[in-house]
Write a protein that holds these residues in place. Structure first.
Motif: not given
Length: 549
Positions: A187-200
């Protein structure tokens, strides 16, 4: 030397030996599978005897941390399970067989309102999902001996023993492992990935909004050489996060998610356009009444487009005009225009009966009192008053006024001939520009327009400010022996007309008229009678000054 072939006896012995070996292997595999099957059945039976549920209402929805669930050497021995499940002589369908003696879980207490007691119930061992489905909590069990609830996974496998695995949890208690999840790292990995693309996406949306707001082109001949990608590269010089993304995904190609493709930019433009249009339509619906403004014009690709504009008065009294969009137009007939306008208003859920005004140009298909668009709109909204476009009407009046005077018509025809002659050849145009540059003048001749009065003012001002240079260029062209005879004749003819005293007078007079307060006043709408009277006074004063000079 070739080997000696085997005899029949040797072949039979080899075959018998291979069959014996295969038989031994089959027996060994069957014995292994039988042992594994018996072991699995034994473990499943033991686990089935220890699995039960607990209520969500006492906040025992426990998510186990993955670091505490590593398999240990603990086995499912009777010493580990005898205190978890109470043996009962009742049948397998009995609730006491499933959960033990639930009465042992009762706890009593005294409060401000009196005594109270709590205990587990059979319904507590099931969870009702959001979709209404009932799911049994298989990972928790109840012990009638201790009157507590246990997590059998923690009890049997966890390296670090907790309260729920050692002593259990009684009614009203909260599980100490509630803060963890079995898939916490995932879940932590998925949240980090989701936040990365949101910042982009935040950076991409800001770039798209900047280009769209300023009306700039997004890309050139390819997707990575236009303003869109160049803006992102410019921002990456000050943004290491974006720079790393462009380095990794800048030229990823099709099939790779990067959010840098033209299709993503176009999708964001459409979403922004829908949002802006939704806001405009909300304003129109709040104002209720509106006026309709329609005009058509060809674009760069020679496709005719109909521009639709709505004029409203907001609740606070402010009058505004809102551009709705372009509509592709193939037929300029009033009937087709009517269908397009009504269909567009219907899609926007705007009732045509609330139309209180309409304004178009003076073309017959728009302004016709019987079959024009304004007449057809009045059939749907009787109170939609038609007002011709003031700017278009004023231009037509001024152009027709000039054409009524023979000398004025000849003068403006000469200006158009001058522009056509010089602009039709790059050599002549360069000669003119070089002459202006030599005299430190930044000028160029202008062409006339049938619908824009200001275009005539620009053409007259250019000729007036570069009068001598234009005549000199024409004389040089007329005396050039390498130039065609017809071109030399035309150049000398235009130069002779410019040398005429009447032409010089027209140039000075029209320049004074078009660059004074009178011309500026004519270009704006006559909002009141006082403005009209002031216009007449200004015209009379200017005429006296001109004749005096």
């Amino acid at each position: 030397m070739a080997s000696k072939p085997m005899s029949g006896s040797q072949k039979r012995k080899r075959k018998a030996f291979q069959e014996e070996e295969n038989k031994k292997q089959r027996n060994s595999l069957a014995s292994f599978l039988k042992k594994e099957t018996m072991k699995q059945e034994s473990e499943q039976q033991a686990v089935a005897q220890t699995s039960d549920s607990i209520s969500e209402s006492i906040t025992l929805d426990v998510h186990l941390a993955d670091n505490s669930l590593e398999p240990s050497t603990t086995s499912l021995s009777s010493s580990n399970t005898e205190d978890l499940v109470e043996k009962n002589e009742a049948g397998p369908n009995s609730s006491s067989y499933m959960y033990g003696d639930i009465s042992a879980s009762e706890i009593h207490g005294t409060g401000p309102t009196g005594t109270w007691k709590r205990s587990f119930k059979e319904s507590y061992f099931y969870r009702v999902m959001a979709n209404g489905e009932t799911v049994k909590r298989e990972w928790l069990i109840y012990s009638g001996t201790t009157g507590s609830v246990y997590c059998y996974i923690c009890k049997l496998f966890a390296k670090t023993k907790t309260a729920i695995s050692l002593h259990g949890i009684k009614a009203g208690a909260v599980c100490p492992m509630r803060q963890g999840r079995i898939d916490e790292k995932l879940a932590s990995q998925m949240n980090a990935e989701r936040q990365y693309w949101r910042d982009i996406l935040k950076r991409i949306v800001a770039t798209v909004r900047f280009l769209a707001t300023n009306g700039l082109a997004f890309r050139g001949h390819s997707s990575d050489c236009g303003n869109y990608y160049n803006c992102l590269e410019y921002l990456s010089e000050f943004d290491p996060f974006l720079a790393n993304h462009l380095k990794q995904y800048g030229h990823a190609g099709k099939g790779n998610a990067s959010y840098l493709s033209p299709s993503i930019a176009e999708e964001f433009i459409q979403l922004m356009g829908k949002q802006v249009k939704s806001y405009i339509l909300q304003e129109v619906k709040e104002s209720k009444y509106f006026a309709l403004i329609v005009d058509s014009t060809p674009d760069f690709s020679h496709e005719d487009q109909l521009a639709l504009i709505l004029r409203i008065v907001k609740v606070d009294g402010q009058t505004i005009e809102r551009f709705i969009g372009f509509i592709s137009l193939d037929d300029h007939s009033s009937k087709n225009l009517e269908e397009i306008v009504l269909e567009a208003l219907k899609e926007m859920e705007i009732d045509i009966k609330y139309c209180r005004g309409q304004s178009y140009d003076n073309a017959s298909n728009m302004s016709g009192c019987y079959n024009g668009l304004q007449a057809r709109i009045k059939q749907h909204a009787e109170e939609a008053l038609y007002t011709p476009c003031a700017g278009h009407s004023l231009n037509l009046v001024l152009n027709e006024t000039v054409d009524c005077c023979r000398d004025s018509a000849s003068y403006f025809d000469l200006l158009q001939k001058l522009y056509n002659f010089l602009s039709s050849s790059t050599k002549r145009w360069k000669m003119l520009q070089d002459t202006f540059a030599k005299n430190k003048k930044r000028l160029t001749v202008k062409r006339l327009s049938d619908t824009r009065w200001s275009a005539r003012a620009d053409a007259v001002a250019a000729v007036k400010n570069g009068y001598k240079e234009i005549i000199a260029v024409l004389r040089n062209i007329g005396s050039d022996t390498e130039t065609k005879a017809l071109t030399r004749v035309e150049a000398n003819a235009i130069a002779s007309q410019l040398d005429n005293w009447e032409t010089a007078l027209h140039t000075v007079s029209w320049n004074i008229f078009m660059t004074t307060e009178l011309s500026m006043t004519i270009r704006v709408t006559w909002s009141s009678l006082s403005n009209g009277l002031q216009l007449c006074v200004t015209g009379y004063r200017l005429s006296l000054q001109l004749f005096t000079k």
